[in-house]
Design a protein around this motif. Structure first.
Motif, PDB file in Angstrom:
ATOM      1  N   THR A   1       0.831  -1.214   0.000  1.00  0.00           N
ATOM      2  CA  THR A   1       0.000   0.000   0.000  1.00  0.00           C
ATOM      3  C   THR A   1       0.860   1.257   0.000  1.00  0.00           C
ATOM      4  OG1 THR A   1      -0.180  -0.179   2.401  1.00  0.00           O
ATOM      5  CG2 THR A   1      -1.994  -1.077   1.093  1.00  0.00           C
ATOM      6  N   ASP A   2       1.989   1.242   0.682  1.00  0.00           N
ATOM      7  CA  ASP A   2       2.901   2.395   0.671  1.00  0.00           C
ATOM      8  C   ASP A   2       3.604   2.534  -0.677  1.00  0.00           C
ATOM      9  OD1 ASP A   2       2.191   2.913   3.270  1.00  0.00           O
ATOM     10  OD2 ASP A   2       4.078   2.187   4.144  1.00  0.00           O
ATOM     11  N   LEU A   3       3.914   1.410  -1.295  1.00  0.00           N
ATOM     12  CA  LEU A   3       4.575   1.449  -2.597  1.00  0.00           C
ATOM     13  C   LEU A   3       3.643   1.961  -3.699  1.00  0.00           C
ATOM     14  CD1 LEU A   3       6.545  -1.912  -2.460  1.00  0.00           C
ATOM     15  CD2 LEU A   3       7.419   0.396  -2.080  1.00  0.00           C
ATOM     16  N   GLY A   4       2.360   1.710  -3.562  1.00  0.00           N
ATOM     17  CA  GLY A   4       1.397   2.193  -4.550  1.00  0.00           C
ATOM     18  C   GLY A   4       1.366   3.704  -4.652  1.00  0.00           C
ATOM     19  N   TRP A   5       1.707   4.379  -3.576  1.00  0.00           N
ATOM     20  CA  TRP A   5       1.723   5.845  -3.590  1.00  0.00           C
ATOM     21  C   TRP A   5       2.795   6.397  -4.531  1.00  0.00           C
ATOM     22  CZ3 TRP A   5      -1.864   9.031  -2.293  1.00  0.00           C
ATOM     23  CH2 TRP A   5      -2.828   8.638  -1.378  1.00  0.00           C
ATOM     24  N   ILE A   6       3.857   5.645  -4.764  1.00  0.00           N
ATOM     25  CA  ILE A   6       4.923   6.112  -5.658  1.00  0.00           C
ATOM     26  C   ILE A   6       4.345   6.380  -7.046  1.00  0.00           C
ATOM     27  CG2 ILE A   6       7.135   5.546  -6.716  1.00  0.00           C
ATOM     28  CD1 ILE A   6       7.628   3.679  -4.272  1.00  0.00           C
ATOM     29  N   PHE A   7       3.605   5.410  -7.579  1.00  0.00           N
ATOM     30  CA  PHE A   7       2.989   5.575  -8.899  1.00  0.00           C
ATOM     31  C   PHE A   7       1.963   6.692  -8.879  1.00  0.00           C
ATOM     32  CE2 PHE A   7      -0.493   4.583 -11.818  1.00  0.00           C
ATOM     33  CZ  PHE A   7       0.192   4.563 -13.018  1.00  0.00           C
ATOM     34  N   SER A   8       1.165   6.759  -7.829  1.00  0.00           N
ATOM     35  CA  SER A   8       0.131   7.794  -7.746  1.00  0.00           C
ATOM     36  C   SER A   8       0.729   9.192  -7.744  1.00  0.00           C
ATOM     37  CB  SER A   8      -0.718   7.597  -6.487  1.00  0.00           C
ATOM     38  OG  SER A   8      -1.362   6.350  -6.527  1.00  0.00           O
ATOM     39  N   ILE A   9       1.791   9.373  -6.981  1.00  0.00           N
ATOM     40  CA  ILE A   9       2.455  10.678  -6.942  1.00  0.00           C
ATOM     41  C   ILE A   9       3.022  11.024  -8.314  1.00  0.00           C
ATOM     42  CG2 ILE A   9       4.429  11.942  -5.965  1.00  0.00           C
ATOM     43  CD1 ILE A   9       3.932  10.331  -3.360  1.00  0.00           C
ATOM     44  N   ALA A  10       3.621  10.042  -8.988  1.00  0.00           N
ATOM     45  CA  ALA A  10       4.181  10.292 -10.319  1.00  0.00           C
ATOM     46  C   ALA A  10       3.094  10.730 -11.301  1.00  0.00           C
ATOM     47  CB  ALA A  10       4.893   9.041 -10.838  1.00  0.00           C
ATOM     48  N   ILE A  11       1.948  10.088 -11.271  1.00  0.00           N
ATOM     49  CA  ILE A  11       0.869  10.441 -12.195  1.00  0.00           C
ATOM     50  C   ILE A  11       0.305  11.823 -11.862  1.00  0.00           C
ATOM     51  CG2 ILE A  11      -1.439   9.795 -12.982  1.00  0.00           C
ATOM     52  CD1 ILE A  11       0.892   8.118 -14.160  1.00  0.00           C
ATOM     53  N   VAL A  12       0.196  12.154 -10.585  1.00  0.00           N
ATOM     54  CA  VAL A  12      -0.278  13.487 -10.195  1.00  0.00           C
ATOM     55  C   VAL A  12       0.685  14.554 -10.707  1.00  0.00           C
ATOM     56  CG1 VAL A  12      -0.575  15.036  -8.206  1.00  0.00           C
ATOM     57  CG2 VAL A  12      -1.653  12.788  -8.214  1.00  0.00           C
ATOM     58  N   PHE A  13       1.983  14.351 -10.518  1.00  0.00           N
ATOM     59  CA  PHE A  13       2.947  15.347 -10.971  1.00  0.00           C
ATOM     60  C   PHE A  13       3.088  15.365 -12.485  1.00  0.00           C
ATOM     61  CE2 PHE A  13       3.923  15.840  -6.580  1.00  0.00           C
ATOM     62  CZ  PHE A  13       4.319  17.173  -6.495  1.00  0.00           C
ATOM     63  N   LEU A  14       2.801  14.259 -13.139  1.00  0.00           N
ATOM     64  CA  LEU A  14       2.735  14.258 -14.600  1.00  0.00           C
ATOM     65  C   LEU A  14       1.659  15.251 -15.048  1.00  0.00           C
ATOM     66  CD1 LEU A  14       2.635  11.131 -16.860  1.00  0.00           C
ATOM     67  CD2 LEU A  14       1.045  12.972 -17.217  1.00  0.00           C
ATOM     68  N   GLY A  15       0.481  15.141 -14.479  1.00  0.00           N
ATOM     69  CA  GLY A  15      -0.608  16.040 -14.843  1.00  0.00           C
ATOM     70  C   GLY A  15      -0.351  17.481 -14.438  1.00  0.00           C
ATOM     71  N   LEU A  16       0.169  17.683 -13.238  1.00  0.00           N
ATOM     72  CA  LEU A  16       0.451  19.046 -12.781  1.00  0.00           C
ATOM     73  C   LEU A  16       1.510  19.722 -13.650  1.00  0.00           C
ATOM     74  CD1 LEU A  16       0.468  18.637  -8.896  1.00  0.00           C
ATOM     75  CD2 LEU A  16      -1.231  19.831 -10.304  1.00  0.00           C
ATOM     76  N   SER A  17       2.565  18.998 -13.985  1.00  0.00           N
ATOM     77  CA  SER A  17       3.620  19.603 -14.805  1.00  0.00           C
ATOM     78  C   SER A  17       3.113  19.909 -16.212  1.00  0.00           C
ATOM     79  CB  SER A  17       4.852  18.707 -14.865  1.00  0.00           C
ATOM     80  OG  SER A  17       4.589  17.499 -15.547  1.00  0.00           O
ATOM     81  N   ALA A  18       2.242  19.063 -16.731  1.00  0.00           N
ATOM     82  CA  ALA A  18       1.664  19.343 -18.046  1.00  0.00           C
ATOM     83  C   ALA A  18       0.827  20.622 -18.006  1.00  0.00           C
ATOM     84  CB  ALA A  18       0.816  18.157 -18.510  1.00  0.00           C
TER      85      ALA A  18
END
Length: 142
Positions: A61-78
């Motif tokens: 469950t803690d490791l799943g946050w790594i992908f979630s954070i990456a996808i959030v910052f993908l969208g924010l940076s775009a």
């Protein structure tokens, strides 16, 4: 004039356009790496225990946050850097994207080595996600 300047992206007479597909393939493979994150889950889950999870290993469950954070910052940076990417040109955008993406992996490697999850969140999630977002913008605006 800088090598990364927008004006330098115009092909000179006699330029071989066969150089573009390999570069585009490399970009697509790097960007698509985010969707292969599940490959890292099991090894990260068994980092200390090697064959099975040990007491100090990270829960899935803690490791799943790594992908979630990456996808959030993908969208924010775009969203945040869209205008900058458009004005700066493809070379500047892809160079910056590559630096962020590779830097995120290096920082994450330090986090794995030190067994510190927040460093992986920062590296892969934040910096790597920004690199992926910049790459997606540039790829979609060819």
């Amino acid at each position: 004039m800088s090598f990364l300047a927008r004006e330098r992206t115009i092909a000179a007479p006699g330029y071989s356009r066969w150089l573009i597909p390999p570069a585009a393939l490399c970009i697509h493979l790097c960007i698509g790496q985010a969707y292969a994150f599940s490959v890292f889950n099991l090894p990260l889950n068994k980092l200390i225990g090697i064959s099975k999870p040990a007491a100090g290993d990270w829960p899935l469950t803690d490791l799943g946050w790594i992908f979630s954070i990456a996808i959030v910052f993908l969208g924010l940076s775009a969203a945040v850097f869209g205008r900058w990417v458009e004005e700066g040109g493809p070379r500047r955008a892809m160079f910056t994207s590559a630096l962020c993406w590779a830097g995120g992996f290096m920082i994450s490697a330090v986090g794995v080595y030190l067994h510190t999850l927040w460093i992986i969140y920062l590296g892969y999630g934040v910096l790597g996600g920004i690199g992926l977002g910049l790459g997606y913008i540039r790829r979609s605006r060819r």
